[in-house]
Design a protein around this motif. Structure first.
Motif, PDB file in Angstrom:
ATOM      1  N   UNK A  59       6.737  33.799  23.607  1.00 47.25           N
ATOM      2  CA  UNK A  59       5.656  34.540  23.090  1.00 47.25           C
ATOM      3  C   UNK A  59       5.458  34.383  21.455  1.00 47.25           C
ATOM      4  N   UNK A  60       6.653  34.593  20.757  1.00 47.34           N
ATOM      5  CA  UNK A  60       6.511  34.377  19.346  1.00 47.34           C
ATOM      6  C   UNK A  60       6.206  33.001  19.086  1.00 47.34           C
ATOM      7  N   UNK A  61       6.761  31.877  19.483  1.00 46.66           N
ATOM      8  CA  UNK A  61       6.411  30.545  19.259  1.00 46.66           C
ATOM      9  C   UNK A  61       4.845  30.320  19.547  1.00 46.66           C
ATOM     10  N   UNK A  62       4.356  30.703  20.827  1.00 44.08           N
ATOM     11  CA  UNK A  62       3.020  30.622  20.866  1.00 44.08           C
ATOM     12  C   UNK A  62       2.127  31.245  19.733  1.00 44.08           C
ATOM     13  N   UNK A 121     -15.176  29.486  13.619  1.00 37.01           N
ATOM     14  CA  UNK A 121     -15.972  28.907  12.562  1.00 37.01           C
ATOM     15  C   UNK A 121     -15.926  29.635  11.134  1.00 37.01           C
ATOM     16  N   UNK A 122     -15.329  30.888  11.050  1.00 34.52           N
ATOM     17  CA  UNK A 122     -15.414  31.689   9.859  1.00 34.52           C
ATOM     18  C   UNK A 122     -13.985  32.142   9.838  1.00 34.52           C
ATOM     19  N   UNK A 123     -13.696  32.514   8.482  1.00 35.71           N
ATOM     20  CA  UNK A 123     -12.631  33.152   8.044  1.00 35.71           C
ATOM     21  C   UNK A 123     -12.484  34.647   8.831  1.00 35.71           C
ATOM     22  N   UNK A 124     -13.268  35.435   8.813  1.00 33.37           N
ATOM     23  CA  UNK A 124     -13.174  36.643   9.141  1.00 33.37           C
ATOM     24  C   UNK A 124     -12.915  36.710  10.839  1.00 33.37           C
ATOM     25  N   UNK A 125     -13.553  35.847  11.484  1.00 39.13           N
ATOM     26  CA  UNK A 125     -13.549  35.755  13.001  1.00 39.13           C
ATOM     27  C   UNK A 125     -11.950  35.222  13.174  1.00 39.13           C
ATOM     28  N   UNK A 126     -11.769  34.079  12.516  1.00 36.78           N
ATOM     29  CA  UNK A 126     -10.160  33.608  12.821  1.00 36.78           C
ATOM     30  C   UNK A 126      -9.284  34.548  12.567  1.00 36.78           C
ATOM     31  N   UNK A 127      -9.402  35.363  11.567  1.00 36.93           N
ATOM     32  CA  UNK A 127      -7.955  36.354  11.267  1.00 36.93           C
ATOM     33  C   UNK A 127      -8.352  37.427  12.432  1.00 36.93           C
ATOM     34  N   UNK A 128      -9.597  37.970  12.941  1.00 33.60           N
ATOM     35  CA  UNK A 128      -9.680  38.749  14.021  1.00 33.60           C
ATOM     36  C   UNK A 128      -9.203  38.258  14.992  1.00 33.60           C
ATOM     37  N   UNK A 129      -8.994  37.015  15.535  1.00 34.50           N
ATOM     38  CA  UNK A 129      -8.496  36.335  16.754  1.00 34.50           C
ATOM     39  C   UNK A 129      -6.944  36.491  16.442  1.00 34.50           C
ATOM     40  N   UNK A 134      -1.734  39.515  17.867  1.00 38.34           N
ATOM     41  CA  UNK A 134      -0.586  40.147  17.413  1.00 38.34           C
ATOM     42  C   UNK A 134      -0.734  41.537  18.218  1.00 38.34           C
ATOM     43  N   UNK A 135      -1.902  42.227  18.265  1.00 35.55           N
ATOM     44  CA  UNK A 135      -2.116  43.557  18.827  1.00 35.55           C
ATOM     45  C   UNK A 135      -1.591  43.542  20.278  1.00 35.55           C
ATOM     46  N   UNK A 136      -1.979  42.375  20.911  1.00 38.48           N
ATOM     47  CA  UNK A 136      -1.759  42.245  22.434  1.00 38.48           C
ATOM     48  C   UNK A 136      -0.186  42.071  22.956  1.00 38.48           C
ATOM     49  N   UNK A 137       0.258  41.277  21.830  1.00 39.34           N
ATOM     50  CA  UNK A 137       2.007  41.112  21.945  1.00 39.34           C
ATOM     51  C   UNK A 137       2.722  42.185  21.711  1.00 39.34           C
ATOM     52  N   UNK A 138       2.218  42.829  20.662  1.00 40.46           N
ATOM     53  CA  UNK A 138       3.161  43.976  20.094  1.00 40.46           C
ATOM     54  C   UNK A 138       2.774  45.211  21.251  1.00 40.46           C
ATOM     55  N   UNK A 139       1.697  45.327  21.997  1.00 38.90           N
ATOM     56  CA  UNK A 139       1.470  46.410  22.970  1.00 38.90           C
ATOM     57  C   UNK A 139       2.313  45.834  24.082  1.00 38.90           C
ATOM     58  N   UNK A 163       4.830  43.476  14.537  1.00 36.28           N
ATOM     59  CA  UNK A 163       3.532  42.821  14.865  1.00 36.28           C
ATOM     60  C   UNK A 163       2.278  43.972  14.693  1.00 36.28           C
ATOM     61  N   UNK A 164       2.524  45.265  14.820  1.00 34.46           N
ATOM     62  CA  UNK A 164       1.543  46.075  14.604  1.00 34.46           C
ATOM     63  C   UNK A 164       1.421  46.363  13.166  1.00 34.46           C
ATOM     64  N   UNK A 165       2.426  45.919  12.138  1.00 36.24           N
ATOM     65  CA  UNK A 165       2.255  45.944  10.805  1.00 36.24           C
ATOM     66  C   UNK A 165       1.281  44.710  10.375  1.00 36.24           C
TER      67      UNK A 165
END
Length: 175
Positions: A59-62, A121-129, A134-139, A163-165
């Protein structure tokens, strides 16, 4: 004559916080103590423990691969994302995963991988993904705490907190 308010009136919430933390710690210890005590000290990790560690490493490698893909597609984010990616790679190693290549060499191969996610295609959406991943994996890791032995539970809890941080840094850090 009434007595003045005591400055110690705030002790109630502190006691409740302590009780909440204490009961959580006891629950975690109770969930794992039977498994640890039932094995000989000379025994290695159980098959379930090895599987859980291998899954956590994968999971961390992915997740590191997701960072690689975003860094490759959005080079302007590299400075902001590289420290978080390095932390994710350290998590994979802590779970027993192998060393990963640097972002520049692995990122060039990441988009050709069938599991590589599409990068917005934009920075904001890329960071949101990335924040969502991170949120899904931390949960998922927080939920897995109940079914793993003590040392692995502590490691999962620590990595889930990291991950939450990361989610906070990705969503709240405007850089």
């Amino acid at each position: 004559m009434p007595f003045p308010s005591s400055p110690r009136a705030r002790s109630g919430p502190r006691r409740r916080s302590l009780l909440a933390v204490g009961s959580t710690a006891l629950a975690l210890a109770g969930c794992t103590a039977g498994d640890e005590d039932s094995r000989d000290p000379g025994d290695g990790p159980s098959a379930a423990d090895r599987r859980a560690r291998a899954r956590a490493a994968r999971d961390s490698e992915e997740l590191a691969g997701r960072y690689d893909a975003v860094i490759a597609a959005r080079p302007g984010l590299a400075e902001r994302l590289r420290p978080l990616r390095e932390e994710v790679v350290r998590h994979a190693r802590a779970f027993g995963g192998g060393p990963k290549a640097s972002p520049s060499s692995s990122a060039s191969s990441a988009p050709s991988s069938p599991s590589a996610p599409a990068v917005p295609g934009n920075d904001r959406d890329a960071v949101a993904v990335l924040a969502a991943a991170e949120r899904e994996l931390a949960d998922r890791r927080a939920k897995a705490l109940v079914g793993v032995p003590g040392e692995l539970a502590r490691l999962l809890a620590s990595v889930a907190a990291a991950g939450a941080a990361h989610v906070y840094l990705l969503t709240e850090g405007d850089a």
